[in-house]
Design a protein around this motif. Structure first.
Motif, PDB file in Angstrom:
ATOM      1  N   GLU A  13       0.825  -1.201   0.000  1.00  0.00           N
ATOM      2  CA  GLU A  13       0.000   0.000   0.000  1.00  0.00           C
ATOM      3  C   GLU A  13       0.864   1.257   0.000  1.00  0.00           C
ATOM      4  O   GLU A  13       0.542   2.243  -0.678  1.00  0.00           O
ATOM      5  N   ARG A  14       1.956   1.228   0.763  1.00  0.00           N
ATOM      6  CA  ARG A  14       2.841   2.392   0.824  1.00  0.00           C
ATOM      7  C   ARG A  14       3.502   2.648  -0.535  1.00  0.00           C
ATOM      8  O   ARG A  14       3.501   3.780  -1.042  1.00  0.00           O
ATOM      9  N   LEU A  15       4.051   1.601  -1.139  1.00  0.00           N
ATOM     10  CA  LEU A  15       4.714   1.764  -2.436  1.00  0.00           C
ATOM     11  C   LEU A  15       3.720   2.146  -3.527  1.00  0.00           C
ATOM     12  O   LEU A  15       4.003   3.013  -4.361  1.00  0.00           O
ATOM     13  N   LYS A  16       2.566   1.518  -3.505  1.00  0.00           N
ATOM     14  CA  LYS A  16       1.551   1.837  -4.507  1.00  0.00           C
ATOM     15  C   LYS A  16       1.134   3.302  -4.403  1.00  0.00           C
ATOM     16  O   LYS A  16       1.008   4.003  -5.412  1.00  0.00           O
ATOM     17  N   GLY A  17       0.921   3.766  -3.183  1.00  0.00           N
ATOM     18  CA  GLY A  17       0.544   5.162  -2.984  1.00  0.00           C
ATOM     19  C   GLY A  17       1.619   6.118  -3.464  1.00  0.00           C
ATOM     20  O   GLY A  17       1.322   7.149  -4.074  1.00  0.00           O
ATOM     21  N   ASP A  18       2.877   5.774  -3.190  1.00  0.00           N
ATOM     22  CA  ASP A  18       3.990   6.632  -3.614  1.00  0.00           C
ATOM     23  C   ASP A  18       4.136   6.649  -5.135  1.00  0.00           C
ATOM     24  O   ASP A  18       4.491   7.679  -5.721  1.00  0.00           O
ATOM     25  N   ILE A  19       3.867   5.508  -5.781  1.00  0.00           N
ATOM     26  CA  ILE A  19       3.962   5.445  -7.239  1.00  0.00           C
ATOM     27  C   ILE A  19       2.801   6.202  -7.878  1.00  0.00           C
ATOM     28  O   ILE A  19       2.984   6.990  -8.809  1.00  0.00           O
ATOM     29  N   GLU A  20       1.587   5.978  -7.376  1.00  0.00           N
ATOM     30  CA  GLU A  20       0.409   6.627  -7.949  1.00  0.00           C
ATOM     31  C   GLU A  20       0.454   8.142  -7.788  1.00  0.00           C
ATOM     32  O   GLU A  20      -0.018   8.883  -8.655  1.00  0.00           O
ATOM     33  N   SER A  21       1.020   8.615  -6.686  1.00  0.00           N
ATOM     34  CA  SER A  21       1.092  10.057  -6.432  1.00  0.00           C
ATOM     35  C   SER A  21       2.315  10.702  -7.066  1.00  0.00           C
ATOM     36  O   SER A  21       2.503  11.912  -6.960  1.00  0.00           O
ATOM     37  N   LEU A  22       3.156   9.878  -7.698  1.00  0.00           N
ATOM     38  CA  LEU A  22       4.401  10.321  -8.347  1.00  0.00           C
ATOM     39  C   LEU A  22       5.463  10.758  -7.348  1.00  0.00           C
ATOM     40  O   LEU A  22       6.446  11.401  -7.730  1.00  0.00           O
ATOM     41  N   ARG A  23       5.284  10.423  -6.083  1.00  0.00           N
ATOM     42  CA  ARG A  23       6.382  10.647  -5.126  1.00  0.00           C
ATOM     43  C   ARG A  23       7.561   9.747  -5.504  1.00  0.00           C
ATOM     44  O   ARG A  23       8.715  10.119  -5.317  1.00  0.00           O
ATOM     45  N   LEU A  24       7.240   8.559  -6.004  1.00  0.00           N
ATOM     46  CA  LEU A  24       8.250   7.711  -6.640  1.00  0.00           C
ATOM     47  C   LEU A  24       8.107   7.916  -8.134  1.00  0.00           C
ATOM     48  O   LEU A  24       7.100   7.544  -8.738  1.00  0.00           O
ATOM     49  N   ARG A  25       9.083   8.532  -8.746  1.00  0.00           N
ATOM     50  CA  ARG A  25       8.997   8.934 -10.130  1.00  0.00           C
ATOM     51  C   ARG A  25       9.154   7.747 -11.085  1.00  0.00           C
ATOM     52  O   ARG A  25       9.804   6.748 -10.755  1.00  0.00           O
TER      53      ARG A  25
END
Length: 241
Positions: A13-25
């Motif tokens: 959930e944490r990684l998915k959220g970061d990817i979807e929000s573009l915090r992880l580019r």
């Protein structure tokens, strides 16, 4: 720190959220060791989360390298929206038709229309700087609309296919709504869809959905080119982490 219980789900959930929000580019490396240290998890739940995200198309495995956040390409975006235009107008029309025979189907859409009107009024009253910070309320509204269509769609295969695309579409949402002007335009597009559904007008609902998707695709292309993401006809967008 990720808690001991449900670590794999929590990491996912944490990684998915970061990817979807573009915090992880797009293109960012995903090191199991580094992520494990940051999240307080062992490599096993991190690895499971990464593999799950790969199945959803949010992570790519590059031979000889660690996993990376899936890149975004202009060709991929266009292909995704071509597919969405085949699916989502049909689903929206289906919901409008269902509502004419089963009034309870329309309840969440009437409520969403009221919420949209309230948000629109409050958003327009904000200053430019405040509007930039008020995107989450808009995202919540549009997500609720999308989920309501999925839940009310009469065809379970159609609903499941749209649901499976959500991770990709949510990630692109942050690029397509790149400013208050586009957000207000999108609000008008959602108002048109909601009114058509609540009025039981399947043809208007389908047309409004198709128009919204076309405008979103155009905004996405503008956003990609404006940020110098697009280097060629189908060059991947991404920044290595």
């Amino acid at each position: 720190m990720v808690r001991a219980t449900g670590k794999s789900e929590a990491v996912y959930e944490r990684l998915k959220g970061d990817i979807e929000s573009l915090r992880l580019r797009p293109g960012a490396k995903l090191s199991e060791v580094q992520l494990g240290e940051e999240l307080g998890a062992s490599r096993t739940p991190v690895r499971e989360a990464i593999r799950r995200l790969a199945r959803e198309g949010l992570v790519d495995f590059v031979p000889g390298e660690v996993a990376r956040v899936a890149s975004i390409s202009l060709g991929g975006v266009r292909a995704l929206f071509e597919f969405r235009m085949l699916l989502e107008p049909e689903a929206t029309a289906s919901v409008a038709t269902s509502g004419t025979a089963r009034d309870h189907v329309l309840v969440p859409f009437r409520e969403l229309l009221e919420q949209l009107e309230e948000f629109d009024t409050s958003f327009r009253a904000l200053g430019a700087a405040e509007q930039e910070r008020d995107y989450q309320g808009f995202y919540d509204l549009t997500e609720s609309f999308d989920q309501a269509v999925i839940a009310a769609c009469r065809n379970p295969y159609l609903a499941r296919t749209i649901r499976d695309l959500r991770s990709q579409t949510v990630r692109l949402r942050h690029l397509s709504h790149s400013g208050p002007r586009r957000m207000l335009t999108s609000l008008e597009e959602h108002r048109a869809m909601l009114k058509a559904i609540t009025q039981g007008d399947a043809q208007a609902a389908s047309a409004a959905c198709r128009h919204h998707l076309a405008q979103t695709l155009r905004a996405l292309i503008d956003s990609l080119t404006a940020h110098d993401f697009l280097l060629g006809a189908d060059v991947q967008v991404g920044m290595a982490g």
